[in-house]
Design an enzyme around this catalytic site. Sequence first.
Site, PDB file in Angstrom:
ATOM      1  N   SER A  44       0.881  -1.176   0.000  1.00 11.99           N
ATOM      2  CA  SER A  44       0.000   0.000   0.000  1.00 11.99           C
ATOM      3  C   SER A  44       0.910   1.215   0.000  1.00 11.99           C
ATOM      4  O   SER A  44       1.006   1.971   0.943  1.00 11.99           O
ATOM      5  CB  SER A  44      -0.977  -0.025   1.182  1.00 11.99           C
ATOM      6  OG  SER A  44      -0.374   0.341   2.387  1.00 11.99           O
ATOM      7  N   GLN A  66      -6.911  -1.164   7.079  1.00  7.12           N
ATOM      8  CA  GLN A  66      -5.809  -2.093   6.783  1.00  7.12           C
ATOM      9  C   GLN A  66      -5.175  -2.700   8.039  1.00  7.12           C
ATOM     10  O   GLN A  66      -4.829  -3.874   8.057  1.00  7.12           O
ATOM     11  CB  GLN A  66      -4.747  -1.328   5.977  1.00  7.12           C
ATOM     12  CG  GLN A  66      -3.513  -2.097   5.631  1.00  7.12           C
ATOM     13  CD  GLN A  66      -2.538  -1.247   4.840  1.00  7.12           C
ATOM     14  OE1 GLN A  66      -2.719  -1.017   3.655  1.00  7.12           O
ATOM     15  NE2 GLN A  66      -1.508  -0.742   5.495  1.00  7.12           N
ATOM     16  N   GLU A  67      -4.997  -1.884   9.078  1.00  9.24           N
ATOM     17  CA  GLU A  67      -4.282  -2.380  10.257  1.00  9.24           C
ATOM     18  C   GLU A  67      -5.026  -2.025  11.538  1.00  9.24           C
ATOM     19  O   GLU A  67      -5.381  -0.870  11.752  1.00  9.24           O
ATOM     20  CB  GLU A  67      -2.872  -1.777  10.306  1.00  9.24           C
ATOM     21  CG  GLU A  67      -2.069  -2.140   9.064  1.00  9.24           C
ATOM     22  CD  GLU A  67      -0.719  -1.443   8.986  1.00  9.24           C
ATOM     23  OE1 GLU A  67      -0.234  -0.934  10.006  1.00  9.24           O
ATOM     24  OE2 GLU A  67      -0.159  -1.411   7.877  1.00  9.24           O
ATOM     25  N   GLU A 102       0.812  -9.112   7.586  1.00 10.35           N
ATOM     26  CA  GLU A 102       1.600  -8.598   8.701  1.00 10.35           C
ATOM     27  C   GLU A 102       1.422  -9.426   9.969  1.00 10.35           C
ATOM     28  O   GLU A 102       1.750  -8.976  11.064  1.00 10.35           O
ATOM     29  CB  GLU A 102       1.287  -7.120   8.930  1.00 10.35           C
ATOM     30  CG  GLU A 102       1.664  -6.287   7.709  1.00 10.35           C
ATOM     31  CD  GLU A 102       1.742  -4.795   7.961  1.00 10.35           C
ATOM     32  OE1 GLU A 102       1.239  -4.325   8.998  1.00 10.35           O
ATOM     33  OE2 GLU A 102       2.297  -4.095   7.094  1.00 10.35           O
ATOM     34  N   ASP A 122       1.541   8.681   6.730  1.00  9.91           N
ATOM     35  CA  ASP A 122       2.399   7.681   6.075  1.00  9.91           C
ATOM     36  C   ASP A 122       2.486   8.033   4.589  1.00  9.91           C
ATOM     37  O   ASP A 122       3.420   8.700   4.150  1.00  9.91           O
ATOM     38  CB  ASP A 122       1.805   6.289   6.348  1.00  9.91           C
ATOM     39  CG  ASP A 122       2.454   5.175   5.537  1.00  9.91           C
ATOM     40  OD1 ASP A 122       3.495   5.403   4.908  1.00  9.91           O
ATOM     41  OD2 ASP A 122       1.907   4.047   5.519  1.00  9.91           O
ATOM     42  N   LYS A 149       9.472   5.190   7.334  1.00 10.52           N
ATOM     43  CA  LYS A 149       9.832   3.951   6.641  1.00 10.52           C
ATOM     44  C   LYS A 149      11.060   4.264   5.805  1.00 10.52           C
ATOM     45  O   LYS A 149      10.953   4.929   4.772  1.00 10.52           O
ATOM     46  CB  LYS A 149       8.694   3.541   5.698  1.00 10.52           C
ATOM     47  CG  LYS A 149       7.425   3.020   6.384  1.00 10.52           C
ATOM     48  CD  LYS A 149       6.306   2.919   5.350  1.00 10.52           C
ATOM     49  CE  LYS A 149       5.132   2.102   5.825  1.00 10.52           C
ATOM     50  NZ  LYS A 149       3.950   2.278   4.937  1.00 10.52           N
ATOM     51  N   ARG A 197       7.780  -2.868   6.579  1.00 10.21           N
ATOM     52  CA  ARG A 197       6.872  -2.904   5.428  1.00 10.21           C
ATOM     53  C   ARG A 197       6.132  -4.236   5.458  1.00 10.21           C
ATOM     54  O   ARG A 197       6.560  -5.181   6.110  1.00 10.21           O
ATOM     55  CB  ARG A 197       7.623  -2.768   4.091  1.00 10.21           C
ATOM     56  CG  ARG A 197       8.401  -1.491   3.892  1.00 10.21           C
ATOM     57  CD  ARG A 197       7.584  -0.210   4.080  1.00 10.21           C
ATOM     58  NE  ARG A 197       6.433  -0.035   3.229  1.00 10.21           N
ATOM     59  CZ  ARG A 197       6.304   0.886   2.269  1.00 10.21           C
ATOM     60  NH1 ARG A 197       7.303   1.703   2.016  1.00 10.21           N
ATOM     61  NH2 ARG A 197       5.178   1.001   1.580  1.00 10.21           N
ATOM     62  N   SER A 198       5.040  -4.317   4.693  1.00 11.00           N
ATOM     63  CA  SER A 198       4.253  -5.555   4.720  1.00 11.00           C
ATOM     64  C   SER A 198       4.990  -6.721   4.066  1.00 11.00           C
ATOM     65  O   SER A 198       4.663  -7.883   4.295  1.00 11.00           O
ATOM     66  CB  SER A 198       2.892  -5.326   4.070  1.00 11.00           C
ATOM     67  OG  SER A 198       3.064  -4.827   2.763  1.00 11.00           O
ATOM     68  N   LYS A 229       6.030   0.229  14.759  1.00 12.47           N
ATOM     69  CA  LYS A 229       5.105  -0.854  14.413  1.00 12.47           C
ATOM     70  C   LYS A 229       5.858  -1.811  13.499  1.00 12.47           C
ATOM     71  O   LYS A 229       6.521  -1.390  12.557  1.00 12.47           O
ATOM     72  CB  LYS A 229       3.817  -0.328  13.765  1.00 12.47           C
ATOM     73  CG  LYS A 229       3.986   0.376  12.428  1.00 12.47           C
ATOM     74  CD  LYS A 229       2.631   0.535  11.735  1.00 12.47           C
ATOM     75  CE  LYS A 229       2.791   0.958  10.283  1.00 12.47           C
ATOM     76  NZ  LYS A 229       1.519   1.070   9.556  1.00 12.47           N
TER      77      LYS A 229
HETATM   78  P1  PGA Z   1       2.819  -1.398   3.179  1.00 14.19           P
HETATM   79  O1  PGA Z   1       1.811  -1.011   4.330  1.00 14.19           O
HETATM   80  O2  PGA Z   1       4.118  -1.779   3.773  1.00 14.19           O
HETATM   81  O3  PGA Z   1       2.111  -2.515   2.467  1.00 14.19           O
HETATM   82  O4  PGA Z   1       2.940  -0.174   2.290  1.00 14.19           O
HETATM   83  C1  PGA Z   1       2.212  -0.479   5.556  1.00 14.19           C
HETATM   84  C2  PGA Z   1       1.441   0.761   5.902  1.00 14.19           C
HETATM   85  O5  PGA Z   1       0.567   1.234   5.147  1.00 14.19           O
HETATM   86  O6  PGA Z   1       1.709   1.333   6.962  1.00 14.19           O
HETATM   87 ZN    ZN Z   2       0.269   3.067   6.618  1.00 17.32          ZN
END
Ligand code: PGA
Ligand code: ZN
Length: 419
Positions: free
Chosen positions: A40, A159-160, A201, A306, A331, A360-361, A382
Amino acid sequence: TICAMQGREIFDSRGNPTLEVDVLLGDGTWGRAAVPSGVSTGEHEAVELRDGGKRLGGKGVLQAVRHVNETIAEALKGHSPFDQAAVDQVMIDLDGTPNKSRLGANTILGVSMAVCRAAAQSQRMPLYRYLGGVDSELPLPFFNIINGGKHAKTGIAIQEFMITPIGAVHFREAMERVVETYHMLGSLLSARGLATSVGDEGGFAPQLNSSEEAVQLMVEAIQQAGYEPGKDIAIALDPAASEFYRDGLYHFEGNQWTGSEMSDYYEQLIEKYPVISIEDGMSEKDESGWQAMTQRLGQRVQLVGDDIFVTNPSIFREGIRKRIGNSILIKPNQIGTVSQSMEAIKIARQAGYTTMISHRSGDTEDTFIADFATGMSAGQIKTGAVARTEGVAKYNQFLRIEEELSKYARMASFVYPGQ
Ligand code: PGA
Ligand code: ZN
């Protein structure tokens, strides 16, 4: 000084190829690092170099390997590994593009991290101490225990779904509370006949009717594990809203909402449940939605950027000026060097934003970010659930760091941004 390096193609937690780099110094010490990869992704992230073509679905990184072994090895030969900013700048200049698309952000980050590790080795110091000295503080961990969105094809939009043990003083205690809650959640799901398989994840990926149902299940799991929601363990969400934003509307679980309706939804969530942090509540393409949400909810909840900031110092500075969010996700592979990631943390600190380091995922056994978060005293991290080794490896590294710091070990507590 840097004397040689070797890139290689390895595989990440989704079975996709990724880059690993070894950097050898003249004194015989060396460092190794591997690069993670997201799905994402933010539109303005620095570019990952992939081979294309048929092999490995086009995702091979043999060009990146070649850039490490030839162009970058040559350019960095003889450089000091201790001047991280200078090493990174050599690669930025060599690449010559604003988004690192020629050599690849993955290529550059692999070398950047491996140089950093080699430098710590050469000083005979653990990486976190090389980065932060003895004053390093362990971050408060956010564990992703239910996966939705692009990380699990279950139809839940968010998503999380994370829990964070805000009442814990030590990392080990934090980890134990979360492990108990995670297994309790697993039992609750199986008692209801729901799947206990996990997503990208490591969080459970059950078929639920709504995101709110996931939050309710988490509250129940926290309670049944013997903890008080909001006091011992709080909840954090990453809707990754860029993924469900189309034509100016948020397509959220059967609704088509404006930014302000999306904020209404978050507001009722934070009123009903102990939600203390929301990441990417709005799309990266909806600055005004972000601004309005920040104005409305920013005093009551941490709003982490993010996709909107992509760990990019200049984009982030602009976002601060526009009063977007009150926290930034860091990241390293979004920007492609260790020193630019450090710069983003410094900018956040000056602006009163909190920082959360992130995996990352698609990730690997590399635990670089655990040491990085500690050395930088970043405050929060995280890195997945308490299942799937690529995430657990990082959490285990904190247990080692805590043991090593013994009575000097401190874990950050949750502080609302600006306070
Ligand atoms: P991604 O997702 O590593 O798949 O981009 C992580 C996030 O959105 O925080
Ligand atoms: Zn994110």
